[in-house]
Design a protein around this motif. Structure first.
Motif, PDB file in Angstrom:
ATOM      1  N   HIS A   1       0.833  -1.198   0.000  1.00 30.47           N
ATOM      2  CA  HIS A   1       0.000   0.000   0.000  1.00 30.47           C
ATOM      3  C   HIS A   1       0.870   1.252   0.000  1.00 30.47           C
ATOM      4  O   HIS A   1       2.075   1.183   0.199  1.00 30.47           O
ATOM      5  CB  HIS A   1      -0.918   0.039   1.227  1.00 30.47           C
TER       6      HIS A   1
ATOM      7  N   TYR B   1      -5.793   8.755  -0.764  1.00 30.49           N
ATOM      8  CA  TYR B   1      -6.097   7.424  -1.281  1.00 30.49           C
ATOM      9  C   TYR B   1      -4.833   6.597  -1.417  1.00 30.49           C
ATOM     10  O   TYR B   1      -3.716   7.114  -1.326  1.00 30.49           O
ATOM     11  CB  TYR B   1      -6.820   7.526  -2.627  1.00 30.49           C
TER      12      TYR B   1
ATOM     13  N   SER C   1      -2.122   0.085  -7.659  1.00 22.90           N
ATOM     14  CA  SER C   1      -3.052  -0.689  -8.481  1.00 22.90           C
ATOM     15  C   SER C   1      -4.441  -0.047  -8.507  1.00 22.90           C
ATOM     16  O   SER C   1      -4.564   1.148  -8.761  1.00 22.90           O
ATOM     17  CB  SER C   1      -3.103  -2.129  -7.949  1.00 22.90           C
ATOM     18  N   ASN C   2      -5.479  -0.812  -8.218  1.00 26.16           N
ATOM     19  CA  ASN C   2      -6.855  -0.295  -8.241  1.00 26.16           C
ATOM     20  C   ASN C   2      -7.402  -0.116  -6.820  1.00 26.16           C
ATOM     21  O   ASN C   2      -8.609  -0.148  -6.606  1.00 26.16           O
ATOM     22  CB  ASN C   2      -7.758  -1.241  -9.033  1.00 26.16           C
ATOM     23  N   HIS C   3      -6.519   0.086  -5.851  1.00 23.88           N
ATOM     24  CA  HIS C   3      -6.938   0.167  -4.449  1.00 23.88           C
ATOM     25  C   HIS C   3      -7.930   1.298  -4.185  1.00 23.88           C
ATOM     26  O   HIS C   3      -8.870   1.118  -3.402  1.00 23.88           O
ATOM     27  CB  HIS C   3      -5.721   0.299  -3.536  1.00 23.88           C
ATOM     28  N   ALA C   4      -7.766   2.455  -4.817  1.00 23.08           N
ATOM     29  CA  ALA C   4      -8.721   3.560  -4.603  1.00 23.08           C
ATOM     30  C   ALA C   4     -10.112   3.149  -5.066  1.00 23.08           C
ATOM     31  O   ALA C   4     -11.104   3.420  -4.381  1.00 23.08           O
ATOM     32  CB  ALA C   4      -8.259   4.823  -5.326  1.00 23.08           C
ATOM     33  N   GLU C   5     -10.192   2.465  -6.202  1.00 26.09           N
ATOM     34  CA  GLU C   5     -11.479   2.010  -6.717  1.00 26.09           C
ATOM     35  C   GLU C   5     -12.108   0.964  -5.788  1.00 26.09           C
ATOM     36  O   GLU C   5     -13.321   0.770  -5.776  1.00 26.09           O
ATOM     37  CB  GLU C   5     -11.343   1.433  -8.131  1.00 26.09           C
ATOM     38  N   LEU C   6     -11.278   0.277  -5.018  1.00 28.42           N
ATOM     39  CA  LEU C   6     -11.770  -0.723  -4.066  1.00 28.42           C
ATOM     40  C   LEU C   6     -12.213  -0.095  -2.749  1.00 28.42           C
ATOM     41  O   LEU C   6     -12.610  -0.801  -1.836  1.00 28.42           O
ATOM     42  CB  LEU C   6     -10.685  -1.776  -3.804  1.00 28.42           C
TER      43      LEU C   6
ATOM     44  N   GLU D   1      -9.932   5.153  -0.010  1.00 30.59           N
ATOM     45  CA  GLU D   1      -9.897   6.576  -0.309  1.00 30.59           C
ATOM     46  C   GLU D   1     -10.704   7.332   0.740  1.00 30.59           C
ATOM     47  O   GLU D   1     -11.509   6.746   1.456  1.00 30.59           O
ATOM     48  CB  GLU D   1     -10.467   6.841  -1.698  1.00 30.59           C
TER      49      GLU D   1
END
Length: 75
Positions: free
Chosen positions: A19, A56, A60-65, A68
């Motif tokens: 992260h 955020y 990778s796509n952590h914000a979309e997960l 944030e």
């Protein structure tokens, strides 16, 4: 909510994946100098003017997960 000026965010990776922490908005775009491995901690110090900033995980796509949030800076 924080006051304007120098703000230090302390982040600890309590998860099992890599992260990071990024603060963005009002001309500011700063992130931890290196990603945090599981169990690692880091500090991100930024100068913030009044306004709203996004925070955020830029990995990778952590914000979309859902990794944030927002920081409000006001007097």
């Amino acid at each position: 909510t924080v006051k304007p000026g120098t703000v230090t965010f302390k982040a600890t990776n309590d998860g099992q994946a890599l992260h990071n922490l990024e603060i963005e908005g009002d001309g500011v775009e700063e992130e931890l100098p290196q990603d945090l491995q599981p169990g690692d901690s880091g500090e991100l110090t930024v100068d913030l003017e009044p306004g709203t900033y996004e925070m955020y995980c830029p990995v990778s796509n952590h914000a979309e997960l859902g990794m944030e949030g927002e920081v409000t800076v006001e007097e």
